[in-house]
Scaffold this active site. Structure first.
Site, PDB file in Angstrom:
ATOM      1  N   CYS A 122       0.786  -1.242   0.000  1.00 35.53           N
ATOM      2  CA  CYS A 122       0.000   0.000   0.000  1.00 35.53           C
ATOM      3  C   CYS A 122       0.816   1.290   0.000  1.00 35.53           C
ATOM      4  O   CYS A 122       0.738   2.057  -0.953  1.00 35.53           O
ATOM      5  CB  CYS A 122      -0.958  -0.004   1.180  1.00 35.53           C
ATOM      6  SG  CYS A 122      -2.240  -1.244   0.991  1.00 35.53           S
TER       7      CYS A 122
HETATM    8  N1  LIG Z   1      -3.492  -5.122   1.475  1.00 34.51           N
HETATM    9  C1  LIG Z   1      -3.796  -4.113   2.263  1.00 34.51           C
HETATM   10  O1  LIG Z   1      -3.275  -3.987   3.361  1.00 34.51           O
HETATM   11  C2  LIG Z   1      -4.808  -3.075   1.827  1.00 34.51           C
HETATM   12  C3  LIG Z   1      -5.365  -2.222   2.789  1.00 34.51           C
HETATM   13  C4  LIG Z   1      -6.288  -1.272   2.384  1.00 34.51           C
HETATM   14  C5  LIG Z   1      -6.627  -1.150   1.039  1.00 34.51           C
HETATM   15  N2  LIG Z   1      -6.049  -1.975   0.121  1.00 34.51           N
HETATM   16  C6  LIG Z   1      -6.447  -1.821  -1.273  1.00 34.51           C
HETATM   17  O2  LIG Z   1      -7.441  -2.797  -1.562  1.00 34.51           O
HETATM   18  C7  LIG Z   1      -7.278  -3.292  -2.898  1.00 34.51           C
HETATM   19  C8  LIG Z   1      -7.024  -4.782  -2.872  1.00 34.51           C
HETATM   20  O3  LIG Z   1      -5.846  -4.989  -2.130  1.00 34.51           O
HETATM   21  P1  LIG Z   1      -5.352  -6.449  -1.700  1.00 34.51           P
HETATM   22  O4  LIG Z   1      -4.066  -6.294  -0.985  1.00 34.51           O
HETATM   23  O5  LIG Z   1      -6.486  -7.155  -1.062  1.00 34.51           O
HETATM   24  O6  LIG Z   1      -5.094  -6.990  -3.165  1.00 34.51           O
HETATM   25  P2  LIG Z   1      -4.465  -8.323  -3.684  1.00 34.51           P
HETATM   26  O7  LIG Z   1      -3.527  -7.907  -4.736  1.00 34.51           O
HETATM   27  O8  LIG Z   1      -3.996  -9.153  -2.538  1.00 34.51           O
HETATM   28  O9  LIG Z   1      -5.741  -9.027  -4.320  1.00 34.51           O
HETATM   29  C9  LIG Z   1      -6.493  -8.487  -5.352  1.00 34.51           C
HETATM   30  C10 LIG Z   1      -7.170  -9.649  -6.035  1.00 34.51           C
HETATM   31  O10 LIG Z   1      -8.057  -9.167  -7.019  1.00 34.51           O
HETATM   32  C11 LIG Z   1      -8.126 -10.174  -8.035  1.00 34.51           C
HETATM   33  N3  LIG Z   1      -8.819  -9.640  -9.215  1.00 34.51           N
HETATM   34  C12 LIG Z   1      -8.381  -8.761 -10.119  1.00 34.51           C
HETATM   35  N4  LIG Z   1      -9.355  -8.515 -11.026  1.00 34.51           N
HETATM   36  C13 LIG Z   1     -10.413  -9.246 -10.691  1.00 34.51           C
HETATM   37  C14 LIG Z   1     -11.738  -9.412 -11.228  1.00 34.51           C
HETATM   38  N5  LIG Z   1     -12.132  -8.767 -12.324  1.00 34.51           N
HETATM   39  N6  LIG Z   1     -12.586 -10.239 -10.610  1.00 34.51           N
HETATM   40  C15 LIG Z   1     -12.205 -10.886  -9.505  1.00 34.51           C
HETATM   41  N7  LIG Z   1     -10.971 -10.793  -8.942  1.00 34.51           N
HETATM   42  C16 LIG Z   1     -10.093  -9.969  -9.530  1.00 34.51           C
HETATM   43  C17 LIG Z   1      -6.664 -10.539  -8.203  1.00 34.51           C
HETATM   44  O11 LIG Z   1      -6.510 -11.784  -8.823  1.00 34.51           O
HETATM   45  C18 LIG Z   1      -6.203 -10.580  -6.735  1.00 34.51           C
HETATM   46  O12 LIG Z   1      -6.342 -11.869  -6.192  1.00 34.51           O
HETATM   47  C19 LIG Z   1      -6.140  -2.484  -3.505  1.00 34.51           C
HETATM   48  O13 LIG Z   1      -6.678  -1.383  -4.154  1.00 34.51           O
HETATM   49  C20 LIG Z   1      -5.354  -2.035  -2.284  1.00 34.51           C
HETATM   50  O14 LIG Z   1      -4.623  -0.865  -2.519  1.00 34.51           O
HETATM   51  C21 LIG Z   1      -5.171  -2.950   0.484  1.00 34.51           C
END
Ligand SMILES: NC(=O)c1ccc[n+]([C@@H]2O[C@H](COP(=O)([O-])OP(=O)(O)OC[C@H]3O[C@@H](n4cnc5c(N)ncnc54)[C@H](O)[C@@H]3O)[C@@H](O)[C@H]2O)c1
Length: 446
Positions: free
Chosen positions: A275
């Site tokens: 992030c």
């Molecule tokens: N990881 C964190 O600590 C955190 C905290 C707050 C916000 N976020 C935000 O939340 C979002 C997700 O983060 P994350 O860490 O959970 O992501 P991640 O990268 O771990 O997972 C995202 C998932 O989305 C899937 N994906 C992509 N396109 C798709 C679709 N069309 N249909 C279904 N699945 C699909 C990918 O295969 C992946 O598994 C990002 O924008 C991130 O910046 C993350």
């Protein structure tokens, strides 16, 4: 109140914790991902990544039938539910700007599903997206694909997520605040009522605002935390030049000022993870697209870019030429309690050590499988912390895992070839560890 049926797109840290959170409180949740391997694991109740306290709750959610994970069936997930959280990844492009590819494709899929649906449905963007994305990208795609009108035929909200990896599930269940960016009042009411039902009397303060403000709140929060880290690392770098100065005491005293606070004032090798680095870069890039250069954030980024290499500099100050030297690295994950190595500070450190001809052996309680996908056979992997430091010329602490704090000065002195210890995360007391070791630490004066 009848519980809404919920769908979740993207089943990473945010999507999975959201899905398990709602399922654990009796909601019917359908998740959809395009990663078949991940879905198979989830449907067996096995989290696809290391995250404390998630395993049992995921298993319960699957066994109870409250949670199912589909593969590439966004349309089905939307059709069978009342509200969809979109938590797909929003990675960085090589120039630092945000890659909205997954947001676009998932919006197309949701729009197609909405075309077939007569009942009102709310789309909630949970991914971190730059200001303007929900209004100017997501909404037009949904309207075009569904041939329906946002605000009357379906709802749209932006609801940023603030969980921290390592305590992701706990943060989902006990969040400090809920931010609801709403396209229109009906959409915002639907989401707020869902959260009121979910949290009950423990519902945290809820801020209702515009879509763009909600998007910016997330970036501003992460940029503030990253700024605190780069700030204290700057003070640490100043301390290193001053006889007798120690950034740890500086931070403790500063933190007692209520206007400053103690958190995020730990000097070290900089911030990593999925992030902060990408969000600071994306905020800079999107501001520049609006013709504004956020110089403060550029400095935050620059400090973070050079900070990990301080560990290599300290190593060279002790050993001189690193050619053929065995360097032990303790900690690979970007923080404790995760196996995530996205933007981990260890990556530039190891790359630089290898460039200088050093032999690197690394240990991490859970992140070695991830590290193997990055470094392959370029480094050695140890089976324990003690195994890692054996015969090493220098040891660098990169991640502050609690088990490393248990290593005594004697452990290092007995096992290493040269007892040189560099504390990159300030986990050891310099007075105790410098008695038997050549001890240096980030932010410790000469
Ligand atoms: N990881 C964190 O600590 C955190 C905290 C707050 C916000 N976020 C935000 O939340 C979002 C997700 O983060 P994350 O860490 O959970 O992501 P991640 O990268 O771990 O997972 C995202 C998932 O989305 C899937 N994906 C992509 N396109 C798709 C679709 N069309 N249909 C279904 N699945 C699909 C990918 O295969 C992946 O598994 C990002 O924008 C991130 O910046 C993350």
């Amino acid at each position: 109140m009848v519980k809404l049926n919920i769908s979740v797109l993207g089943i990473g840290y945010v999507g999975l914790c959201t899905a398990v959170g709602f399922a654990s409180r009796g909601y019917n949740v359908i998740a959809s991902t395009h990663d078949a391997e991940k879905a198979a694991k989830i449907n067996k109740g096995v989290p696809p990544f290391h995250e404390p306290n998630l395993q049992n709750l995921l298993k319960e959610a699957i066994d109870s039938g409250n949670l199912t994970c589909l593969v590439d069936e966004t349309e089905k997930a939307v059709l069978q539910t009342d509200l969809t959280f979109s938590a797909v990844g929003t990675p960085s492009r090589t120039d630092g700007s945000i890659d909205l590819h997954f947001i676009e494709t998932s919006s197309h899929d949701m729009g197609k599903a909405l075309r077939q649906k007569s009942a009102y449905h709310v789309v909630v963007i949970k991914s971190t997206v730059v200001p303007g994305t929900t209004q100017d990208l997501v909404k037009p795609i949904l309207e075009r694909e569904s041939k329906k009108k946002c605000g009357t035929d379906f709802g749209l909200c932006m609801n940023p997520e603030f969980l921290r990896q390592g305590s992701a599930f706990e943060d989902t269940i006990h969040t400090d605040r809920i931010v609801i960016g709403e396209h229109d009042k009906k959409s915002g009411d639907k989401l707020e009522n869902l959260y009121k039902d979910f949290y009950g009397k423990d519902t945290p303060p809820t801020i209702r605002t515009t879509l763009a403000t909600a998007e910016l709140i997330k970036y501003a929060s992460n940029a503030m935390l990253a700024t605190k880290i780069s700030f204290i690392n700057t003070i640490a770098n100043i301390c290193e030049k001053i006889q007798g100065a120690d950034v740890k005491d500086v931070a403790t005293a500063m933190g007692l000022d209520k206007r400053i606070g103690t958190l995020f004032l730990d000097a070290g090798l900089g911030y990593g993870g999925s992030c902060f680095p990408k969000d600071v870069k994306a905020l800079i890039a999107s501001s520049k697209a609006f013709d504004y250069t956020p110089e403060l954030l550029e400095s935050v980024e620059n400090v973070n870019h050079t900070q990990p290499l301080k560990a290599v500099q300290l190593c060279k100050q002790q050993l001189g030429n690193l050619e053929g030297k065995k360097i032990a690295i303790l900690g690979l994950a970007f923080k404790p309690d995760t196996d995530d190595m996205r933007e981990a500070r260890v990556i530039p450190i190891i790359n630089q050590l290898l460039k200088e001809g050093a032999h690197v052996t690394a240990y991490d309680p859970v992140a070695i499988p991830t590290a193997k996908t990055i470094f392959n056979t370029k480094i050695q992997y140890a089976s324990s912390a003690l195994d890692c430091i054996k015969n090493a010329d220098c040891c660098i602490i990169v991640t502050e895992w609690p088990e490393f704090q248990k290593l005594s000065p004697e452990d290092f002195a007995k096992n290493m070839k040269q007892p040189i210890l560099i504390d990159g995360r300030r986990i050891y007391n310099p007075q105790t560890y410098s008695k038997k070791l050549k001890f240096t630490a980030i932010g410790l004066g000469k």
